[in-house]
Motif scaffolding. Structure first.
Motif, PDB file in Angstrom:
ATOM      1  N   MET A 182       0.835  -1.188   0.000  1.00 37.69           N
ATOM      2  CA  MET A 182       0.000   0.000   0.000  1.00 37.69           C
ATOM      3  C   MET A 182       0.871   1.239   0.000  1.00 37.69           C
ATOM      4  O   MET A 182       2.070   1.163   0.121  1.00 37.69           O
ATOM      5  N   TYR A 183       0.249   2.384  -0.077  1.00 39.57           N
ATOM      6  CA  TYR A 183       0.979   3.639  -0.059  1.00 39.57           C
ATOM      7  C   TYR A 183       0.218   4.660   0.774  1.00 39.57           C
ATOM      8  O   TYR A 183      -0.956   4.489   1.084  1.00 39.57           O
ATOM      9  N   HIS A 184       0.929   5.721   1.133  1.00 36.03           N
ATOM     10  CA  HIS A 184       0.326   6.853   1.818  1.00 36.03           C
ATOM     11  C   HIS A 184       0.372   8.051   0.880  1.00 36.03           C
ATOM     12  O   HIS A 184       1.392   8.309   0.254  1.00 36.03           O
ATOM     13  N   ARG A 185      -0.724   8.770   0.806  1.00 36.58           N
ATOM     14  CA  ARG A 185      -0.796   9.994   0.006  1.00 36.58           C
ATOM     15  C   ARG A 185      -0.571  11.181   0.927  1.00 36.58           C
ATOM     16  O   ARG A 185      -1.242  11.330   1.939  1.00 36.58           O
ATOM     17  N   PHE A 197       5.636   4.768  -0.633  1.00 34.77           N
ATOM     18  CA  PHE A 197       5.454   3.314  -0.652  1.00 34.77           C
ATOM     19  C   PHE A 197       6.327   2.697   0.429  1.00 34.77           C
ATOM     20  O   PHE A 197       7.524   2.967   0.505  1.00 34.77           O
ATOM     21  N   HIS A 198       5.733   1.836   1.229  1.00 34.40           N
ATOM     22  CA  HIS A 198       6.446   1.205   2.343  1.00 34.40           C
ATOM     23  C   HIS A 198       7.496   0.201   1.892  1.00 34.40           C
ATOM     24  O   HIS A 198       8.528   0.059   2.523  1.00 34.40           O
ATOM     25  N   ASP A 199       7.210  -0.507   0.808  1.00 33.67           N
ATOM     26  CA  ASP A 199       8.179  -1.493   0.332  1.00 33.67           C
ATOM     27  C   ASP A 199       8.119  -1.608  -1.184  1.00 33.67           C
ATOM     28  O   ASP A 199       7.167  -1.147  -1.816  1.00 33.67           O
ATOM     29  N   SER A 200       9.154  -2.207  -1.740  1.00 34.65           N
ATOM     30  CA  SER A 200       9.259  -2.270  -3.207  1.00 34.65           C
ATOM     31  C   SER A 200       8.217  -3.204  -3.811  1.00 34.65           C
ATOM     32  O   SER A 200       7.831  -3.032  -4.964  1.00 34.65           O
ATOM     33  N   ARG A 201       7.734  -4.156  -3.054  1.00 34.93           N
ATOM     34  CA  ARG A 201       6.677  -5.047  -3.553  1.00 34.93           C
ATOM     35  C   ARG A 201       5.394  -4.257  -3.811  1.00 34.93           C
ATOM     36  O   ARG A 201       4.784  -4.377  -4.874  1.00 34.93           O
ATOM     37  N   TRP A 251      16.458   4.425  -0.738  1.00 32.10           N
ATOM     38  CA  TRP A 251      15.210   5.122  -1.061  1.00 32.10           C
ATOM     39  C   TRP A 251      15.368   5.915  -2.342  1.00 32.10           C
ATOM     40  O   TRP A 251      16.402   6.516  -2.584  1.00 32.10           O
ATOM     41  N   TRP A 252      14.304   5.953  -3.149  1.00 30.75           N
ATOM     42  CA  TRP A 252      14.292   6.647  -4.430  1.00 30.75           C
ATOM     43  C   TRP A 252      13.108   7.581  -4.509  1.00 30.75           C
ATOM     44  O   TRP A 252      12.057   7.333  -3.918  1.00 30.75           O
ATOM     45  N   GLU A 253      13.318   8.652  -5.279  1.00 30.17           N
ATOM     46  CA  GLU A 253      12.272   9.643  -5.539  1.00 30.17           C
ATOM     47  C   GLU A 253      12.118   9.767  -7.051  1.00 30.17           C
ATOM     48  O   GLU A 253      13.105   9.859  -7.773  1.00 30.17           O
ATOM     49  N   GLU A 254      10.863   9.747  -7.512  1.00 28.35           N
ATOM     50  CA  GLU A 254      10.570   9.916  -8.940  1.00 28.35           C
ATOM     51  C   GLU A 254       9.515  10.999  -9.087  1.00 28.35           C
ATOM     52  O   GLU A 254       8.554  11.039  -8.331  1.00 28.35           O
ATOM     53  N   LEU A 255       9.710  11.856 -10.073  1.00 29.77           N
ATOM     54  CA  LEU A 255       8.754  12.924 -10.347  1.00 29.77           C
ATOM     55  C   LEU A 255       8.109  12.701 -11.702  1.00 29.77           C
ATOM     56  O   LEU A 255       8.799  12.538 -12.706  1.00 29.77           O
ATOM     57  N   HIS A 285       9.993   5.608  -2.732  1.00 23.97           N
ATOM     58  CA  HIS A 285       9.913   4.160  -2.520  1.00 23.97           C
ATOM     59  C   HIS A 285      11.287   3.560  -2.276  1.00 23.97           C
ATOM     60  O   HIS A 285      12.295   4.094  -2.719  1.00 23.97           O
ATOM     61  N   PRO A 286      11.316   2.409  -1.577  1.00 25.78           N
ATOM     62  CA  PRO A 286      12.577   1.677  -1.435  1.00 25.78           C
ATOM     63  C   PRO A 286      12.824   0.865  -2.695  1.00 25.78           C
ATOM     64  O   PRO A 286      11.890   0.551  -3.431  1.00 25.78           O
ATOM     65  N   LYS A 287      14.088   0.543  -2.945  1.00 29.27           N
ATOM     66  CA  LYS A 287      14.436  -0.192  -4.148  1.00 29.27           C
ATOM     67  C   LYS A 287      15.183  -1.468  -3.768  1.00 29.27           C
ATOM     68  O   LYS A 287      16.057  -1.433  -2.922  1.00 29.27           O
ATOM     69  N   GLY A 288      14.831  -2.565  -4.431  1.00 31.32           N
ATOM     70  CA  GLY A 288      15.592  -3.796  -4.293  1.00 31.32           C
ATOM     71  C   GLY A 288      14.984  -4.797  -3.340  1.00 31.32           C
ATOM     72  O   GLY A 288      14.273  -4.446  -2.416  1.00 31.32           O
ATOM     73  N   ASP A 289      15.294  -6.077  -3.580  1.00 34.73           N
ATOM     74  CA  ASP A 289      14.747  -7.165  -2.771  1.00 34.73           C
ATOM     75  C   ASP A 289      15.243  -7.127  -1.334  1.00 34.73           C
ATOM     76  O   ASP A 289      14.489  -7.340  -0.405  1.00 34.73           O
ATOM     77  N   THR A 290      16.533  -6.884  -1.127  1.00 35.45           N
ATOM     78  CA  THR A 290      17.071  -6.828   0.228  1.00 35.45           C
ATOM     79  C   THR A 290      16.428  -5.689   0.994  1.00 35.45           C
ATOM     80  O   THR A 290      16.015  -5.850   2.134  1.00 35.45           O
TER      81      THR A 290
END
Length: 132
Positions: free
Chosen positions: A1-4, A58-62, A98-102, A115-120
């Motif tokens: 899920m995500y938070h707005r 986003f809490h996690d990359s999934r 952590w990554w930011e996209e615009l 959002h976080p990136k990557g499986d680990t």
């Protein structure tokens, strides 16, 4: 899920939760900074449909991988049409990248994804975010 996060008030209240979940300080500060820029430019009483846009955390990359295609489809955006995508640098206490996209939805409307990136990192970022 995500938070707005629409404005500084949302960012401030959500920051408390992020601190409890041990999200890196630099990420929390970036969310506050982005919300402040939107408020300064478009006002604090914006709704989710008003000009200016908002931030999705986003809490996690999934969750990110699952939700983003639907979000972009809703806005008729292509996945590769972001204005920028960059790592949020700083003191990563958690070890999460952590990554930011615009994405610009129009001349006066933006969508910022954090959002976080990557499986680990997914395992670390998802820790403690169970639904209640």
């Amino acid at each position: 899920m995500y938070h707005r996060i629409i404005n500084k008030l949302d960012a401030e209240l959500f920051s408390e939760e992020l601190q409890e979940k041990k999200v890196d300080r630099i990420v929390i500060e970036r969310i506050r900074e982005l919300a402040g820029m939107l408020d300064d430019r478009y006002g604090v009483c914006r709704g989710s449909a008003d000009m200016g846009g908002y931030i999705l955390f986003f809490h996690d990359s999934r969750d990110y991988g699952k939700c983003v295609p639907h979000i972009l489809q809703f806005y008729h955006m292509d996945r590769e049409l972001f204005e920028y995508s960059e790592r949020i640098n700083g003191d990563s206490v958690s070890g999460v990248e952590w990554w930011e996209e615009l994405y610009l939805l129009s001349a006066e409307d933006a969508l910022v994804l954090i959002h976080p990136k990557g499986d680990t990192q997914e395992k670390k970022a998802g820790k403690g975010w169970e639904e209640k």
